[in-house]
Design a protein around this motif. Structure first.
Motif, PDB file in Angstrom:
ATOM      1  N   ILE A 162      -2.372  -6.915   3.085  1.00 44.93           N
ATOM      2  CA  ILE A 162      -1.949  -5.556   2.727  1.00 44.93           C
ATOM      3  C   ILE A 162      -0.840  -5.154   3.684  1.00 44.93           C
ATOM      4  CG2 ILE A 162      -2.632  -3.161   2.472  1.00 44.93           C
ATOM      5  CD1 ILE A 162      -5.445  -4.121   1.896  1.00 44.93           C
ATOM      6  N   ALA A 178       0.798  -1.220   0.000  1.00 42.52           N
ATOM      7  CA  ALA A 178       0.000   0.000   0.000  1.00 42.52           C
ATOM      8  C   ALA A 178       0.832   1.272   0.000  1.00 42.52           C
ATOM      9  CB  ALA A 178      -0.927   0.011   1.208  1.00 42.52           C
ATOM     10  N   SER A 216       0.493  -0.189   5.447  1.00 38.93           N
ATOM     11  CA  SER A 216      -0.731   0.610   5.489  1.00 38.93           C
ATOM     12  C   SER A 216      -0.483   2.013   6.047  1.00 38.93           C
ATOM     13  CB  SER A 216      -1.801  -0.092   6.323  1.00 38.93           C
ATOM     14  OG  SER A 216      -1.434  -0.120   7.678  1.00 38.93           O
TER      15      SER A 216
END
Length: 146
Positions: free
Chosen positions: A59, A23, A62
Motif C-alpha cells: 500500500i 491509498a 498511506s
C-alpha cells in the motif's frame, strides 16, 4: 458398510501474487476491508480458510487516506503500557501526521482472523507513506481503483 477407496485429494497450486494499492483519496474502512479480503485469499477461486495463500499487498500513499464525517477530529487511538496512569489517547489527525502507516495497520489487522493464520497474513502487508517502495523487482499487479 461400503468404503470408498477412491478418495481424491485436491492439489492446490499456491501462486505468489503481489498487489500494489494506491491509498490516495481512498476511504479508510472500504480500503481496509478490501485489503483484508485479498490477504485472506477470498478473491481466488480455490479459497479455503485453512490454506495459507502466498499473496503480498503493498500500500502506497498511506498519508493521503481519508475518512468520512467528523472522524478526523473525533476518532481516538488508544495505547496503554499496563502501568497505572499510562493511557495515551491520540486523535486521527495527530496520528496521521506522526505515523500515517499505523492507521491502516490497525484497521486491517482488526479485519483479519484472530489466530495464527491471521498473524501470518498480517506479515504479508507492506505500507508506505509515500509513493516510493523497494519492492519493484516482484512485478506486482497495480490496483488503482478497488
Amino acid at each position: 458398510m461400503i468404503i470408498n477407496k477412491n478418495i481424491t485429494h485436491f492439489n492446490y497450486s499456491i501462486e505468489k501474487k503481489w498487489y500494489i494499492i494506491n491509498a490516495a483519496n481512498q476511504t479508510l474502512g472500504r480500503l481496509s476491508s478490501k485489503v483484508a479480503y485479498i490477504l485472506q485469499g477470498k478473491n481466488n477461486i480455490e479459497y479455503a480458510p485453512h490454506i495459507q495463500n502466498d499473496t503480498h499487498v503493498i500500500i502506497i500513499n498511506s498519508k493521503l487516506i481519508r475518512v468520512t464525517g467528523n472522524k478526523r477530529t473525533q476518532k481516538a487511538y488508544k495505547k496503554h503500557s499496563g502501568k497505572p496512569g499510562s493511557l495515551k489517547i491520540e486523535t486521527f489527525d495527530k496520528l496521521q501526521a506522526r505515523i500515517p502507516n499505523r492507521i491502516l495497520e490497525k484497521a486491517i489487522k482488526g479485519m483479519l482472523p484472530k489466530n495464527s493464520i491471521g498473524r501470518k497474513m498480517f506479515t504479508r502487508i507492506k505500507i508506505y507513506a509515500n509513493s516510493e517502495h523497494p519492492h519493484s523487482a516482484q512485478k506486482p499487479l497495480l490496483i488503482n481503483e478497488i
